[in-house]
Design an enzyme around this catalytic site. Structure first.
Site, short mmCIF file in Angstrom:
data_model
loop_
_atom_site.label_atom_id
_atom_site.label_comp_id
_atom_site.label_asym_id
_atom_site.label_seq_id
_atom_site.Cartn_x
_atom_site.Cartn_y
_atom_site.Cartn_z
N CYS A 1 43.17 -12.76 30.52
CA CYS A 1 42.93 -11.70 31.48
C CYS A 1 44.06 -10.68 31.44
O CYS A 1 43.85 -9.50 31.63
CB CYS A 1 42.80 -12.26 32.89
SG CYS A 1 41.22 -13.06 33.18
N CYS B 1 51.03 -3.84 20.83
CA CYS B 1 49.98 -3.75 21.84
C CYS B 1 50.64 -4.11 23.18
O CYS B 1 51.80 -3.80 23.39
CB CYS B 1 48.79 -4.65 21.50
SG CYS B 1 49.17 -6.40 21.44
#
Lengths: 162, 505
Positions: free
Chosen positions: B315, B464
């Site tokens: 998540c 990222c």
């Protein structure tokens, strides 16, 4: 990746993708359905992960109850879509209306190794059995690979926190 | 004439992983003959025993199918690209082929009626506790429904439920189970409240940031219902404490966020014979089910093995719609209450899938796996195991990262020297929130198509949010001949250790 990779042993088909394939198979009954599986190899080399299911039309005009066809132009378009996603075409699926989910001799003649061929057995309009097959390198037969769901969900690492 | 033949991905194993083979040829036939001479293992997959190209194999010169031209005699010229594309065909077994195969395997229909119900709830008790006057007032809307009634409410009061995780799923679960009057509610969590929890973990308020979750949760739930007992377990659930913890409860609710704990909860529930009310979420999708080895399938029947680590984004990486755990957690709470009072049909042997964007619920039927290693009649695993190792999260790294990753400190030095291109592979939405200065954005899913924008002479550092996506990008770039390294820990580590002016999210 210098050594030839062993034939992948499992195909990860997440519940929603499996549902998409089986729903398609039931919807076209008593005719065969077909589609493209887009995904990639698992990083540990143990198999293949499906990330997209692309239903396509059965392009056969005749014998659609026991034959299917996807034209090369459609395959090209699917490959392009896969590349756009940074993925590959990893296999195809089709249905066997009122027949078991195992490949026919006709399936074998028209297959390549290195791809997964998922077959859905549809009995009386209900998808009853779904299995995945890979052609042996010597083209002699199909071997079944494990079809496994995976959770499209939650954390693979410990940092996560829903 | 030099002609480029593109090798289809599944057949690259037969060309030593070459994607493209350059041959000298004047026609398609000559080009293919040269190709299979150089790579003989390709031959049976392109040509039939009769020496002709197999009927399902199509050859394109540049963008044209040669079937629509001169076939194998189609001329090829300098720089032409030849693609080999299958048409995909097949079909059901011909009738003659099925003879002697014995037909399909007999389907074993699982017993559809569980030995559970109104007369046999999860915690049948001879002597149910009485409800006090304050409780009668509080639960009156329950009491007037015959499906609950005084008996159901007393059963709730007698029940003991353990919630594993007090985060996104645990918040609505806790709120509703406490409000409904579940007599004893155990809360397991080892974490503290973080600001990034607050958009979905509605148990906590802004002032709770930094507090242990179990402490803050117990306080809040006590405020909602002082009639119930709240037991905070400020600890990490592991194979050493799970069975002892579970022993004190009738039912366990899985509000965990990771695979090792999820398998641990499942196995410990099976071993102790308790139902496991399962829920999980990712981005816009959720799942709910009731796993109960004694009455139906368990989580392992559905997912015998975890996915390889790193495959499923967390998540934290993939994001999650804040309201989603609310919906899924409340569905879990609904199942818990039904099981405790013995009402309705539990979500046993069924997996409910929810898609918040399309607003659809779907249901999959689940069957008990007769070979399940933990819940079958002859289990191969009869105690808890090391779930970190089971989920591939032991000492072994997924990839040999030697030379593939650099730390943020090293990036800072490289930037000072100026000979590095910083590539951001996150989404444009994330780029809007925070970025490292002078980085270029090419989202991961566009990278394969936009490689032309990068120069193979450049030294690329790819990042990222936390690292996994950029590792995938690094792998792709390296395969394509770029000098790329992954930034360990991503922009998050950069912000933590180098430049706090970059916002963390």
């Amino acid at each position: 990746m210098s050594d030839p990779q062993p034939t992948a042993r499992r195909l990860v088909l997440m519940p929603r993708h499996r549902l998409a394939v089986e729903t398609h198979a039931a919807a076209t009954y008593p005719e065969e359905c077909c589609g493209v599986l887009i995904g990639r190899a698992l990083t540990d080399g143990s198999g293949t992960l499906v990330e997209r299911v692309l239903p396509v039309d059965n392009e056969r005009q005749d014998s659609r109850n026991n034959r299917y066809m996807i034209h090369p132009e459609t395959v090209l378009a699917a490959e392009k879509e896969a590349r756009r996603l940074g993925l590959d075409v990893v296999g195809y699926y089709h249905s066997h209306p009122d027949h078991p989910a195992r490949p026919s001799e006709f399936d074998r003649e028209h297959a390549w190794p290195g791809l997964s061929y998922v077959i859905v057995s549809v009995m009386d309009g209900t998808a009853e059995d779904t299995r995945s097959w890979r052609l042996e390198d010597d083209r002699s037969s199909f071997g079944e690979e494990e079809l496994t769901p995976m959770i499209p969900v939650t954390a693979a690492d410990r940092r996560a926190d829903p | 004439m030099s002609v480029h033949i593109l090798i289809p991905t599944p057949l690259r194993r037969f060309t030593a992983d070459e994607r493209e083979v350059v041959v000298e040829a004047g026609t398609v036939d000559e080009a293919l003959a040269e190709l299979v001479e150089r790579h003989p293992k390709l031959k049976p997959h392109l040509f039939g025993d009769d020496g002709q190209v197999r009927s399902f194999v199509n050859v394109f010169v540049n963008d044209d199918n040669i079937r629509h031209g001169d076939g194998g005699g189609t001329p090829v010229g300098e720089g032409d690209t030849v693609s080999i594309i299958p048409s995909i065909a097949g079909g059901a077994v011909a009738d003659a082929e099925t003879e002697g195969e014995g037909g399909t395997e007999a389907e074993t229909e699982p017993d559809a009626t569980p030995a559970w119900g109104e007369d046999n709830p999860v915690a049948p008790l001879a002597h149910l506790p009485e409800l006090e006057a304050g409780e009668l007032r509080r639960y009156s809307r329950h009491l007037i429904m015959p499906e609950v009634g005084t008996r159901g409410q007393r059963r709730l009061k007698a029940s003991k439920v353990l919630m594993v995780g007090t985060g996104g799923l645990g918040s609505p679960l806790g709120l509703y189970l406490a409000a409904a009057g579940v007599g004893k509610l155990g809360l397991v969590d080892f974490d503290v409240v973080d600001e990034s929890n607050l958009h979905r973990q509605v148990l906590f308020s802004d002032a709770d940031v930094g507090r242990p979750k179990t402490e803050a949760a117990a306080e809040r739930l006590h405020g909602i219902n002082p009639h119930i007992e709240l037991v905070p377990h400020d600890t990490r659930l592991d194979s050493g404490n799970a069975l002892d913890l579970f022993a004190d409860y009738d039912l366990v609710v899985d509000g965990t966020d990771n695979f090792p704990t999820r398998y641990l909860v499942n196995d410990a529930c099976v071993l102790s014979g308790k139902p496991n009310v399962y829920g999980s979420i990712f981005r816009f999708e959720g799942q709910v089910s009731v796993f109960w080895g004694e009455q139906g399938p368990c989580y392992r029947c559905l997912f015998p093995e975890p996915p390889p680590p790193g495959l499923v984004p967390s998540c934290a990486e993939g994001g999650v719609l804040g309201v989603l755990p609310g919906i899924i957690g409340e569905l879990q709470a609904n199942e818990v209450i039904k099981l405790l009072i013995g009402a309705g049909e539990p979500l046993l042997g069924r997996l409910l899938l929810f898609d918040a964007l399309r607003m659809r619920f779907r249901e999959l039927k689940l069957q008990k796996d007769p070979n399940c290693p933990v819940c079958s009649e002859n289990p191969t695993q009869t105690e808890l195991i090391d779930y970190q190792e089971f989920c591939g999260m032991g000492e072994e790294p997924i990839l040999d990262l030697e030379g593939w990753e650099i730390e943020v400190e090293e990036l800072e030095r490289l930037r000072a020297d100026g000979d590095v291109t910083l590539l951001d592979v996150r989404s444009p939405e994330e780029y809007q929130i925070a970025r490292i200065e002078d980085s270029r954005l090419i989202p991961l899913h566009e990278l394969a198509d936009r490689l032309g924008e990068l120069d193979t002479a450049e030294r690329l550092v790819v990042y990222c949010h936390h690292g996994p996506r950029s590792l995938r990008a690094t792998q792709l770039l390296r395969e394509m001949g770029y000098e790329a390294v992954n930034l360990a820990g991503g922009i998050n580590a950069w912000s933590e250790r180098i430049d706090p002016a970059v916002p963390r999210y």
